[in-house]
Write an enzyme that holds these catalytic residues in place. Structure first.
Site, PDB file in Angstrom:
ATOM      1  N   ARG A 128       0.963  -1.182   0.061  1.00  0.00           N
ATOM      2  CA  ARG A 128      -0.112  -0.004  -0.115  1.00  0.00           C
ATOM      3  C   ARG A 128       0.773   1.475   0.091  1.00  0.00           C
ATOM      4  O   ARG A 128       0.563   2.480  -0.621  1.00  0.00           O
ATOM      5  CB  ARG A 128      -0.945   0.099   1.201  1.00  0.00           C
ATOM      6  CG  ARG A 128      -1.990   1.272   1.107  1.00  0.00           C
ATOM      7  CD  ARG A 128      -3.087   1.079   2.118  1.00  0.00           C
ATOM      8  NE  ARG A 128      -2.400   1.166   3.544  1.00  0.00           N
ATOM      9  CZ  ARG A 128      -3.441   0.540   4.344  1.00  0.00           C
ATOM     10  NH1 ARG A 128      -4.460   0.408   4.323  1.00  0.00           N
ATOM     11  NH2 ARG A 128      -2.808   0.533   5.817  1.00  0.00           N
ATOM     12  N   GLU A 170     -16.315   5.865   4.464  1.00  0.00           N
ATOM     13  CA  GLU A 170     -15.267   5.487   5.639  1.00  0.00           C
ATOM     14  C   GLU A 170     -15.753   6.026   6.919  1.00  0.00           C
ATOM     15  O   GLU A 170     -16.842   6.881   6.992  1.00  0.00           O
ATOM     16  CB  GLU A 170     -14.094   6.143   5.314  1.00  0.00           C
ATOM     17  CG  GLU A 170     -13.373   5.882   4.014  1.00  0.00           C
ATOM     18  CD  GLU A 170     -12.025   5.424   4.014  1.00  0.00           C
ATOM     19  OE1 GLU A 170     -11.852   4.603   5.234  1.00  0.00           O
ATOM     20  OE2 GLU A 170     -11.314   5.598   3.420  1.00  0.00           O
ATOM     21  N   LYS A 178      -2.680   6.705   1.429  1.00  0.00           N
ATOM     22  CA  LYS A 178      -2.636   6.917   2.804  1.00  0.00           C
ATOM     23  C   LYS A 178      -1.640   8.223   2.910  1.00  0.00           C
ATOM     24  O   LYS A 178      -0.442   8.272   3.112  1.00  0.00           O
ATOM     25  CB  LYS A 178      -2.057   5.648   3.764  1.00  0.00           C
ATOM     26  CG  LYS A 178      -2.369   5.883   5.011  1.00  0.00           C
ATOM     27  CD  LYS A 178      -2.377   4.391   5.650  1.00  0.00           C
ATOM     28  CE  LYS A 178      -2.397   4.526   7.257  1.00  0.00           C
ATOM     29  NZ  LYS A 178      -3.702   4.983   7.705  1.00  0.00           N
TER      30      LYS A 178
END
Ligand code: PLP
Ligand code: COI
Length: 340
Positions: A82, A220, A184
């Site tokens: 990620r 989210e 992220k």
């Protein structure tokens, strides 16, 4: 070495300076070998792109103490992968997977006495990050980069841990339809500070973000993904290009299908169709599984299973996930990496 006096059973989620962190620099096209340092301050140019243009990304992962004294990492290859995607999106050099996992291992071993004991409910949170550094002024990618990993012993992220928490929807977005929601990166979290603050001021644990295009679907839950259980026992979780793909969420999806024998699907969770679900939860490395008691949306408060009791499927998912992480239950192939 620090003498550690920590109340392991009452850890929250706050910064603690641990002994050693890993630091490596990228310059002229290559990462250096990296080193452990006691210095918890980062000395960088005032022109660093990380400071002005948000050129940075991070990861969140944990090390767990097992009953036999060994130490587990949970799917660290997924965090490395990620971080590759986050670095690609922000035009930063990738940290090779082997280097990433080696850095994490070094930090865990160097701070082993900060790992909460087996059975305490705590774990050692690891924070790898990459930032753009070096002298710069214009909007362009940095001339140098820094990769670091530090660690902090932590307990529950949302107060109460496995006790249900309530959330409210926000009219703000944390990410744009073709923006950086799936990476992220710090900018997403900067955008979440005001909506999160507003939700907490009103007594909620955090806010729920709806899809940025139509504001009709759940995306989210603060810094965690969302899942829900339908009346007919299916595990459902949103699919969207602006969601951060949660490693915990994909692990739960596999657990629900392969161990609980449930049907699983990634799809739309409409905010005006919450009656379809009997349980709901927030999931992530920090949040683990936090049951969602209820969700407030446009003046209406919808309760799922209960505001005080954990639903039966949520509990089974939690026991299986945490059991795998702490070595009490057999892990699917490749999910656990032993540090020691
Ligand atoms: N969504 C956001 C915005 C997050 O910050 C996190 C935390 O990492 C998650 C979801 C959960 O992801 P993971 O399960 O990989 O920790
Ligand atoms: C994590 O679960 O690792 C997160 O990133 C949440 C966080 C930003 C505290």
């Amino acid at each position: 070495m620090t003498t550690v006096q920590i109340d392991w059973k009452n850890l929250g989620f706050s910064y603690v300076k641990t002994d050693l962190r890993y630091v490596s620099r990228w310059k002229d096209g290559a990462w250096d070998d990296g080193t452990l340092t006691e210095d918890n301050l980062v000395h960088i140019s005032e022109g660093s792109t990380a400071l002005h243009y948000g050129q940075q990304c991070f990861e969140g992962m944990k090390a767990y103490r097992c009953a036999d004294g060994s130490i587990n990492l949970f799917r660290p290859d997924q965090n490395a992968a990620r971080m590759h995607r986050s670095c690609d999106r922000l035009l930063m050099p990738r940290v090779p997977t082997e280097k990433f996992i080696d850095a994490v291992r070094q930090v865990v071993l160097a701070n082993e006495h900060f790992i909460p004991p087996y059975g305490s409910g705590g774990s050692l949170y690891l924070r790898p990050y990459v930032i753009g550094v070096g002298d710069n002024l214009g909007v362009r990618s940095a001339p140098e980069f820094l990769f670091s990993v530090f660690c902090v012993p932590v307990g529950a992220y949302f107060k109460g841990g496995l006790a249900p928490s309530n959330f409210t929807t926000s009219s703000f977005d944390r990410a744009a339809p073709h923006g950086t929601g799936a990476a992220k990166v710090g900018g997403n979290y900067a955008a979440s500070l005001l909506p999160g603050h507003e939700a907490k001021e009103r007594g909620f644990a955090d806010c729920i973000y709806l899809d940025p295009l139509t504001h009709t679907k759940i995306e989210e839950v603060g810094a965690a993904n969302f899942f829900a259980i339908t009346r007919d026992g299916r595990f459902v979780t949103p699919r969207s290009p602006s969601i951060l793909e949660s490693i915990t969420k994909y692990s739960l999806l596999d657990i629900a299908r392969d161990r609980l024998g449930m049907q699983v699907e990634e799809g739309d969770v409409y905010i005006d169709r919450l009656d379809d679900y009997v349980e709901a939860g927030a999931c992530g490395t920090a949040a683990v599984i936090t049951p969602i008691g209820g969700i407030e949306h446009e003046g209406r408060f919808h309760v799922f299973h209960s505001e005080t009791e954990v639903g039966p499927i949520t509990r089974r998912l939690y026991d299986e996930l945490v059991g795998i992480q702490t070595g009490d239950r057999e892990a699917p192939a490749g999910w656990i990496v032993k540090v020691r």
